[in-house]
Design a protein around this motif. Structure first.
Motif, PDB file in Angstrom:
ATOM      1  N   ALA A 179      44.738 -61.158 -21.690  1.00 32.43           N
ATOM      2  CA  ALA A 179      43.355 -61.384 -21.258  1.00 32.43           C
ATOM      3  C   ALA A 179      42.410 -61.371 -22.453  1.00 32.43           C
ATOM      4  N   SER A 229      40.030 -64.538 -23.950  1.00 30.04           N
ATOM      5  CA  SER A 229      38.568 -64.399 -23.903  1.00 30.04           C
ATOM      6  C   SER A 229      37.926 -64.313 -25.287  1.00 30.04           C
ATOM      7  N   ALA A 231      30.701 -52.621 -20.387  1.00 27.78           N
ATOM      8  CA  ALA A 231      31.687 -53.108 -19.418  1.00 27.78           C
ATOM      9  C   ALA A 231      32.970 -52.284 -19.489  1.00 27.78           C
ATOM     10  N   ILE A 269      34.569 -50.184 -16.338  1.00 26.09           N
ATOM     11  CA  ILE A 269      35.913 -50.509 -15.852  1.00 26.09           C
ATOM     12  C   ILE A 269      36.863 -49.330 -16.058  1.00 26.09           C
ATOM     13  N   MET A 315      44.580 -56.863 -11.825  1.00 23.12           N
ATOM     14  CA  MET A 315      43.185 -57.278 -11.780  1.00 23.12           C
ATOM     15  C   MET A 315      42.328 -56.398 -12.693  1.00 23.12           C
ATOM     16  N   LEU A 316      42.550 -55.090 -12.623  1.00 19.92           N
ATOM     17  CA  LEU A 316      41.802 -54.177 -13.478  1.00 19.92           C
ATOM     18  C   LEU A 316      42.198 -54.339 -14.947  1.00 19.92           C
ATOM     19  N   MET A 376      40.374 -57.333 -16.358  1.00 17.50           N
ATOM     20  CA  MET A 376      38.972 -57.060 -16.680  1.00 17.50           C
ATOM     21  C   MET A 376      38.830 -56.178 -17.907  1.00 17.50           C
ATOM     22  N   LEU A 377      39.699 -55.174 -18.015  1.00 19.80           N
ATOM     23  CA  LEU A 377      39.604 -54.279 -19.167  1.00 19.80           C
ATOM     24  C   LEU A 377      40.020 -54.994 -20.449  1.00 19.80           C
ATOM     25  N   VAL A 418      39.545 -58.167 -21.118  1.00 16.04           N
ATOM     26  CA  VAL A 418      38.401 -59.000 -21.505  1.00 16.04           C
ATOM     27  C   VAL A 418      37.311 -58.152 -22.145  1.00 16.04           C
ATOM     28  N   ALA A 419      37.129 -56.919 -21.662  1.00 18.25           N
ATOM     29  CA  ALA A 419      36.044 -56.065 -22.158  1.00 18.25           C
ATOM     30  C   ALA A 419      36.366 -55.388 -23.481  1.00 18.25           C
TER      31      ALA A 419
END
Length: 455
Positions: free
Chosen positions: A245, A249, A272, A276, A293-294, A297-298, A300-301
């Motif tokens: 991820a 990104s 972010a 998260i 899913m988590l 997101m993590l 990407v952050a």
């Protein structure tokens, strides 16, 4: 592009093979350590040892390369790394694994130095960015492939360790048989943290804290996954998602940072990551889908943050300081990464698997607070004053250790009609040419030796 890649095909193939083996080991060892009843802290020490070796390699590997040359040094380091990989199932002991990981980290640092200097010299000014970007993408892809390949093996057997060793061993063949010219000799890295801090405090402090965050996540994510009830296969996918991820990104977030103060982008990523991570630490993860899913997101952050911080450092560095800046930031990241897994393991041992993300939240909160303080102390640069985001030079997989070679193209040729006429003796012509075209030059001042230069 095919013409540009032709001279470096062997290098890229070696990269892919070695990083597949490295990625497999990175995910395998925490899982195998857990099966061997190693404590969380022991696994953290083993994971941190790899980054200790990486830092030592940044300092010591140049001497190996200068002594033996690029091809011999590459063969020696890859052979040593292959031997280290196969020793894990033979010496099942936390202390032995820690020593082995230090050796592996040292070897990989030397590998990055050799390959990146070689790629940098083989490329031209016109295609260097594309070649190095392809290299970075290939490294991330091979790392992800190595991580998920563990799903096809039984980690309680000798097989995954043997596969990792074989992949690393095969990496020496393409380079050994290449007909490409070796790059010129390198010199030793200069790491001047005080100077780097004065140039860009935000870049140095952020990179150090990003290392703590990412080192902990990369190495301890598989352990977290199995501790919350995921299978070893799912743990591999979880760890790969974090890295993948971030790789996907990096470019869009990097381009966004070109259009605004990069510190705001870093601050946004930190906020972010805190949110998260707190979600991770409070929610009960039920099933692979929710975990991925988590993790997405993590990833990407947290994963693009190094590139943004490095770009911010380049914004304030002079052009002739880019190599030293790159080397300094890489070492700072390595130092932070060595601290991250150990600290994460200590927190996880005390509060459980959620401790990994409590550490991420705390470190990112500290980084965000420091960035806010810097916003009040230094004004932002205009878009014109900033360097463009460069995906290759800001990735933390290695450190480009040679400056961009000088192309003696037509722009450097003085047209005959512009060449000045002098009524001087022949032996004095050189002195007057220098004074005419380079008025700031001084014969009395020797240029400062660069941190890492080709001959």
């Amino acid at each position: 592009m095919a013409q540009a890649l032709a001279p470096v095909t062997a290098l890229l193939l070696s990269i892919a093979l070695l990083i597949v083996g490295h990625g497999l080991q990175s995910t395998l060892l925490p899982l195998a350590g857990s099966q061997a009843a190693f404590s969380d802290v022991a696994i953290g020490v083993i994971s941190s040892s790899y980054f200790v070796g990486l830092v030592l390699g940044c300092v010591g590997a140049p001497y190996v390369i200068m002594r033996a040359g690029h091809i011999r040094a590459f063969a020696a380091l890859v052979s040593l790394m292959s031997a280290a990989a196969i020793l894990h199932p033979i010496l099942v002991d936390p202390f032995a694994w820690s020593v082995i990981r230090i050796v592996s980290g040292f070897c990989l640092a030397g590998f990055y130095m050799i390959v990146e200097s070689w790629l940098n010299e083989q490329a031209s000014n016109e295609n260097r960015g594309k070649v190095m970007s392809i290299y970075i993408v290939l490294v991330y892809a091979a790392m992800t492939l190595g991580q998920v390949s563990i799903t096809a093996m039984d980690i309680s057997t000798f097989v995954p360790f043997a596969v990792a060793s074989v992949a690393v061993s095969l990496a020496v063949i393409p380079v050994s048989l290449t007909t490409a010219n070796q790059p010129a000799p390198i010199t030793v890295v200069r790491f001047r943290p005080v100077k780097l801090y004065r140039t860009s405090p935000t870049a140095l402090v952020a990179v150090l804290l990003i290392g703590v965050t990412q080192g902990g996540l990369w190495m301890m994510a598989p352990l977290y996954a199995i501790q919350i009830g995921l299978s070893t296969d799912h743990a591999a996918f979880f760890a790969a998602t974090l890295v993948g991820a971030g790789a996907l990104s990096q470019w869009p977030i990097g381009r966004l940072s070109d259009r605004m103060d990069r510190r705001y982008v870093l601050l946004g990523l930190a906020v972010a990551a805190v949110v998260i991570s707190l979600i991770f630490s409070t929610l009960t993860i039920s099933g692979l889908g929710m975990a991925l899913m988590l993790a997405l997101m993590l990833g990407v952050a947290t994963q693009p943050a190094y590139a943004i911080a490095a770009s911010h450092g380049y914004d304030y560095a002079e052009a002739d300081e880019y190599v030293e800046t790159s080397s300094g930031l890489t070492l700072a990241f390595g130092i932070g990464s060595a601290v991250g897994p150990l600290c994460a393991s200590l927190v996880m041992a005390r509060v459980g698997p959620s401790g990994l993300f409590l550490q991420v939240a705390l470190v990112q909160l500290v980084m965000g607070g420091y960035i806010v303080s810097r916003l009040f102390q230094r004004s932002s640069l205009s878009t014109e004053e900033k360097t463009d985001y460069d995906y290759a030079s800001t990735a933390q997989v290695g450190s480009v250790i040679t400056p961009e070679p000088l192309d003696l193209d037509d722009s450097l040729v003085i047209p005959p009609e512009e060449f000045p006429a002098y009524e001087h003796e022949t032996e004095n012509v050189e002195e007057h040419v220098v004074e005419e075209f380079f008025p700031d030059a001084s014969n009395e001042d020797e240029p400062e030796a660069g941190p890492l230069k080709t001959g």
